[in-house]
Write an enzyme that holds these catalytic residues in place. Structure first.
Site, PDB file in Angstrom:
ATOM      1  N   ASP A  16     -24.768-133.352 -88.501  1.00 13.74           N
ATOM      2  CA  ASP A  16     -25.076-134.756 -88.763  1.00 13.74           C
ATOM      3  C   ASP A  16     -24.866-135.182 -90.212  1.00 13.74           C
ATOM      4  O   ASP A  16     -23.753-135.464 -90.635  1.00 13.74           O
ATOM      5  CB  ASP A  16     -26.524-135.024 -88.279  1.00 13.74           C
TER       6      ASP A  16
ATOM      7  N   HIS B 123     -29.955-136.941 -81.154  1.00 14.96           N
ATOM      8  CA  HIS B 123     -31.344-136.851 -81.638  1.00 14.96           C
ATOM      9  C   HIS B 123     -32.333-136.808 -80.469  1.00 14.96           C
ATOM     10  O   HIS B 123     -32.964-135.799 -80.249  1.00 14.96           O
ATOM     11  CB  HIS B 123     -31.728-137.992 -82.601  1.00 14.96           C
TER      12      HIS B 123
HETATM   13 ZN   LIG Z   1     -25.824-139.743 -86.804  1.00 17.45          ZN
END
Ligand SMILES: [Zn+2]
Length: 420
Positions: free
Chosen positions: A307, A256
């Protein structure tokens, strides 16, 4: 040796035409442009296999089921914990098998599974404490995808807080207990084991230096609240806490990296850390837009992951990397298509690399008339016709060759999970 021929292939120098591809023992032996048609013809554009660098397979069961909750990342997490509480090794295997099949159909040839759902409810170990890891490994093998199982160290429920009841399934007593369990896990062929630190929230900073493994992944600054809590507790940003503990480096992937300071970006670059952006999940969860261009400019290598699997489509991830930048900067052409493909794929099409290939239809309603070099901005997962993993044709003519009707499997498993 098997010989293929394709009209177009994504070679290191750009899109080449009339390419002969020789494959032997699952490895690319030679790729030669400008060759007459020979061997098995692959119609379309051949790309290197897509690498899904961040996955939580079971989150797929949340797709299309959380919008009415509204709320934030943190309310979404409540639903995810409910789901996590219902899985056992058998249902985890069946669900992951369907998810990994969906990934291969979309062109992913490898997946890094960030695995933290280890134990039975209440934290009681299964008879084999790696039963859940084996379920994932078996599911990946059955779906024909390469797996890196990132066994995740998860010890705390927040800064200075113990695990709550639902998080007990994720945790081990301490970092030594985690390491012992990981040590006992023997991955099957086509799988390897790496490690992960769940986040600076979930591993106390004095234990961080003890989490070792290659590769090593870590969730980083996905949410502003994590940064605020970290600053309040440590007086340092999550990136700084990880750097001070020696977690960052060329074998580390920070996932991220959405809310970073300039110093954080510099630190990631100086340590050689890679960053995995997960654009479709970050937009689904309302995380924010990470500084992808600034990271790349600083020299941080970027990769991509699906994800939470709100979307499984590597073209969409790559496209979103560029489109998010356009929205944020009010400029176009922020990444070259070479950069986008490099972020989305594993090793390129070069002699000696694994024969992980994806064939993309250039004659679909989406791709008709495009410049082949812009494929990543026009195509979708629906344009993937054939996928090879280590030379084995796992997808042929848009059909999975190892798992019949993955959509039926997914529907059955997901509906059963939400009924239970
Ligand atoms: Zn994750």
């Amino acid at each position: 040796m098997t010989t293929y021929w394709c009209a177009h292939a994504w070679l290191p120098g750009g899109v080449a035409s009339d390419v002969r591809i020789d494959v032997e023992d699952g490895v690319l032996k030679a790729l030669i442009p400008g060759q007459p048609r020979t061997g098995t013809v692959l119609s379309g554009l051949v790309l290197p296999g897509f690498a899904n660098e961040h996955s939580h397979a079971f989150h797929r069961a949340l797709r299309g089921r959380t919008h009415h909750d509204r709320g934030t990342f943190w309310t979404w997490r409540e639903r995810m914990y409910t789901l996590a509480g219902r899985l056992d090794p058998d249902s985890y295997y069946r669900l992951a098998r369907g998810v990994f099949a969906e990934m291969t159909l979309a062109g992913y040839t490898s997946v890094s599974e960030f695995h933290y759902l280890h134990h039975a409810p209440g934290g009681r170990p299964y008879d084999d404490p790696n039963a859940m890891g084996y379920a994932l490994a078996e599911a990946a093998a059955d779906a024909g995808i390469r797996l890196t199982l990132l066994d995740t160290c998860y010890l705390a429920g927040g800064f200075g807080r113990p695990l709550d009841e639902r998080q007990q399934r994720f945790g081990d007593a301490d970092v030594d207990a985690w390491a012992q369990r990981v040590e006992a896990f023997k991955p099957p062929a086509q799988a390897r084991v790496g490690a992960a630190v769940h986040s600076v929230r979930a591993v106390p900073d004095d234990q961080l230096p003890l989490v070792s493994g290659r590769p090593l992944h870590v969730h980083l600054s996905e949410q502003r609240a994590e940064n605020e809590d970290c600053l309040a507790y440590h007086g340092r940003t999550p990136t700084r806490v990880l750097a001070d503990a020696g977690v960052l480096g060329p074998d580390t992937v920070a996932v991220h990296a959405t809310h970073l300071t300039e110093d954080d970006i510099r630190t990631l670059a100086e340590t050689g850390t890679r960053v995995c952006i997960c654009p479709t999940t970050e937009r689904d969860l309302g995380d924010g837009i990470g500084p992808a261009r600034a990271l790349a400019d600083a020299g941080v290598p970027l990769c991509l992951g699906s994800d939470s699997h709100a979307v499984i489509d590597p073209f969409e991830e790559a496209k979103a990397l560029e489109m998010n930048e356009r929205l944020g900067s009010e400029r176009r052409g922020r990444f070259t298509t070479d950069e986008l493909v490099a972020a989305a794929t594993g090793p390129g099409l070069v002699a000696g690399a694994p024969a992980d290939l994806v064939v993309v239809d250039l004659g679909s309603v989406r791709t008709a008339g495009i410049e082949p070099a812009a494929v990543v901005l026009a195509a979708s997962a629906a344009d993937v016709t054939d996928v090879f993993v280590a030379g084995r044709r796992v997808v042929r003519d848009r059909a999975h060759q190892l798992i019949e009707r993955p959509e039926t499997l997914l529907a059955k498993e997901i509906e059963a999970l939400w009924r239970s």
